[in-house]
Design an enzyme around this catalytic site. Structure first.
Site, PDB file in Angstrom:
ATOM      1  N   ASP A  98      -0.507  -1.089  -4.689  1.00 24.30           N
ATOM      2  CA  ASP A  98      -1.831  -0.615  -5.117  1.00 24.30           C
ATOM      3  C   ASP A  98      -1.832   0.731  -5.832  1.00 24.30           C
ATOM      4  OD1 ASP A  98      -1.351   1.002  -2.860  1.00 24.30           O
ATOM      5  OD2 ASP A  98      -3.461   0.979  -2.270  1.00 24.30           O
ATOM      6  N   ASN A  99      -0.770   1.498  -5.668  1.00 22.03           N
ATOM      7  CA  ASN A  99      -0.635   2.793  -6.376  1.00 22.03           C
ATOM      8  C   ASN A  99       0.778   3.293  -6.121  1.00 22.03           C
ATOM      9  OD1 ASN A  99      -2.655   3.585  -3.752  1.00 22.03           O
ATOM     10  ND2 ASN A  99      -0.702   4.657  -3.838  1.00 22.03           N
ATOM     11  N   HIS A 106     -11.034  -1.908   2.907  1.00 18.83           N
ATOM     12  CA  HIS A 106     -11.219  -0.621   2.221  1.00 18.83           C
ATOM     13  C   HIS A 106     -12.152  -0.697   1.017  1.00 18.83           C
ATOM     14  CE1 HIS A 106      -9.190   3.460   1.044  1.00 18.83           C
ATOM     15  NE2 HIS A 106     -10.260   3.617   1.833  1.00 18.83           N
ATOM     16  N   ASP A 143       0.841  -1.199   0.000  1.00 14.66           N
ATOM     17  CA  ASP A 143       0.000   0.000   0.000  1.00 14.66           C
ATOM     18  C   ASP A 143       0.875   1.248   0.000  1.00 14.66           C
ATOM     19  OD1 ASP A 143      -2.077   1.767   0.293  1.00 14.66           O
ATOM     20  OD2 ASP A 143      -2.845   0.912   2.157  1.00 14.66           O
ATOM     21  N   ASP A 144       0.831   1.992  -1.078  1.00 14.25           N
ATOM     22  CA  ASP A 144       1.596   3.247  -1.184  1.00 14.25           C
ATOM     23  C   ASP A 144       3.106   3.020  -1.211  1.00 14.25           C
ATOM     24  OD1 ASP A 144      -0.912   4.371  -1.025  1.00 14.25           O
ATOM     25  OD2 ASP A 144      -0.383   5.864   0.494  1.00 14.25           O
ATOM     26  N   CYS A 169      -5.968   4.074  -3.423  1.00 11.95           N
ATOM     27  CA  CYS A 169      -6.230   2.793  -2.759  1.00 11.95           C
ATOM     28  C   CYS A 169      -7.493   2.037  -3.169  1.00 11.95           C
ATOM     29  CB  CYS A 169      -6.296   3.025  -1.255  1.00 11.95           C
ATOM     30  SG  CYS A 169      -4.821   3.734  -0.515  1.00 11.95           S
TER      31      CYS A 169
END
Ligand code: CA
Length: 449
Positions: free
Chosen positions: A273-274, A129, A31-32, A71
């Site tokens: 995810d990004n 999420h 994540d990130d 996200c």
């Protein structure tokens, strides 16, 4: 029924003997994380030997993309194999345990639902999420076991045992029941992932291991910080430690599979995810432009690898563009599950491409859109038309990965073609069904049209 087995792997791949169970599927999502921040992506200061092992023993996607630059929409695309704009999941949901209009729409069928129907044990460990109401709970969306939190971010050391509305402090839950958090959160995910694999050693299983690391808050324990005394920048050091905890967990997963002799029975995907939200969490996206939230490469191009020993080639670099939407159809194909045309998938089964049987690119074009069309992009071959400001820009991504030289006026015919392609795709999408987290509150019901 969606469980008809159709193994069509070709001569260069090993066919599964009839008596072997379908392969396990593990999707590991960070994540990130920054584009540059693993060993297999060239990082010099962050060591990630276990994550690197997946790329080394499998396929490294050097043009690997996610379907959104932040996200929740990426997760909606990943879980459905469809552009999330098709069903209005284009924003991060505001945490609201009562509003059923906010979260993954109930029209959508998920990867764990499909695999569960085919007899898989389906587990979520980590961040959800995709909606906070009881109907949105992952136990209602295809997972048979969950150890997770429901929101979009979480403190790594503290948790409440009753939801008070503070998203970052939401309970850590086992199958919907709060459990106390007494350790560093990433260590907990690691232990639970290992336990899930061991518990289901005799079943085909799907494990969605969705780390919230290294998303903020930037917090790590001394065990991992001590590994990075060579990094002077405090935030970078903390971030490196957070990723190192993830890497330990990936190592635990790989070790469990090896010990249980499941390596050749398990297809693993690793991706983020990004793009990294530079400079906020210490991540690096070099040599890409921009980061999380942007449709420049820094927002959507991610570390991406897959391995399945004995079935996918080892040490292969795959440079044609692929997207996170491809994971669902690829996993289904590996599992021998024939998806119904009713699903209208956008993702592509990559197995024959990775085996070298199909030389054509998996996708003729890829598309992105945020905010209902505030920004958008289309990629075809080496070129990308991207609109993030007042006017579109055209880049030759193969020659100019950093998007430094706008070719808009050089190739007017190509611009027109890509613009038309985007407009056609866009006409099939709908507007966002719920507003962006942090946006102005929705109109009161009486004022809604
Ligand atoms: Ca993220």
């Amino acid at each position: 029924m969606l469980n008809r087995r159709e193994f069509v792997l070709g001569s260069t791949l090993t066919l599964l003997p009839a008596h072997r169970r379908p392969p396990n599927i593990i999707v590991i999502l960070t994540d990130d994380q920054g584009y540059a921040d693993t060993g297999f992506q060239g990082s010099k200061d962050i060591r990630s030997p276990n994550i690197d092992h997946i790329a080394k023993e499998g396929v490294h996607f050097t043009n690997g993309f996610v379907s959104h630059p932040f996200c929740s929409p990426t997760r909606a695309g990943l879980m459905t194999g469809r552009y999330q704009q098709r069903f209005g999941h284009e924003n991060n949901p505001i945490y609201d345990p009562k509003d059923e209009t906010v979260g993954l729409p109930f029209s959508e069928i998920t990867l764990p639902q499909l695999l569960k129907s085919a007899g898989y044990a389906t587990g979520l460990v980590g961040k959800w999420h995709l909606g906070a109401t009881p109907r949105h709970h992952p136990l209602q969306r295809g997972f048979s076991e969950t150890f997770c939190f429901i929101g979009g971010r979480h403190d790594y050391f503290k948790s409440e045992t009753e939801a008070t509305g503070r998203e970052q402090m939401l309970p850590i839950e086992r199958n919907g029941h709060a459990v106390p958090l007494t350790e560093y959160l990433t260590d907990v995910w690691n232990r639970e992932a290992d336990a899930f694999i061991r518990r289901h050693r005799n079943d085909p299983f799907f494990l969605y291991l969705a780390y919230n690391a290294p998303h903020n808050p930037v917090q790590a324990s001394d065990k991992y910080l001590d590994r990075f005394g060579n990094i002077e920048d405090k935030k970078r050091r903390m971030y490196a430690a957070m990723l190192s905890a993830v890497d330990d967990g990936v190592g635990m997963v790989l070790a469990a599979l090896k010990e249980l002799k499941l390596e050749q029975d398990t297809l693993i995907f690793f991706l983020n995810d990004n793009g990294g939200p530079v400079p906020f969490n210490g991540s690096r996206n070099d040599p890409l432009r921009a980061g999380k939230g942007s449709l420049y490469e820094g927002g959507i191009r991610v570390p991406f690898a897959a391995c399945w020993p004995g079935h996918l080639p080892a040490g292969k670099t795959f440079s044609q563009p692929v997207i996170s939407l491809d994971i669902l159809p690829t996993a289904l194909a590996a599992a021998g599950v024939q998806p119904s045309p009713r699903l209208k998938l956008d993702g592509v089964n990559l197995l024959s491409h990775l085996a070298g049987q199909v030389k054509a690119p998996p996708h003729e074009r890829l598309f992105w859109r945020t905010g209902g069309g505030v920004t958008w992009a289309v990629r075809e071959g080496r070129y990308k038309l991207v609109k993030v400001g007042d006017a579109p820009e055209l880049y030759d991504i193969d020659a100019d990965i950093g998007e430094t030289k706008d070719l808009l006026t050089v190739h007017p015919d190509l611009v027109k073609k890509l613009l038309t392609a985007y407009q056609q795709w866009n006409s099939e999408m709908i507007q966002p069904l719920f507003p962006m987290e942090g946006a102005a509150p929705k109109a009161a019901p009486a004022e809604r049209k």
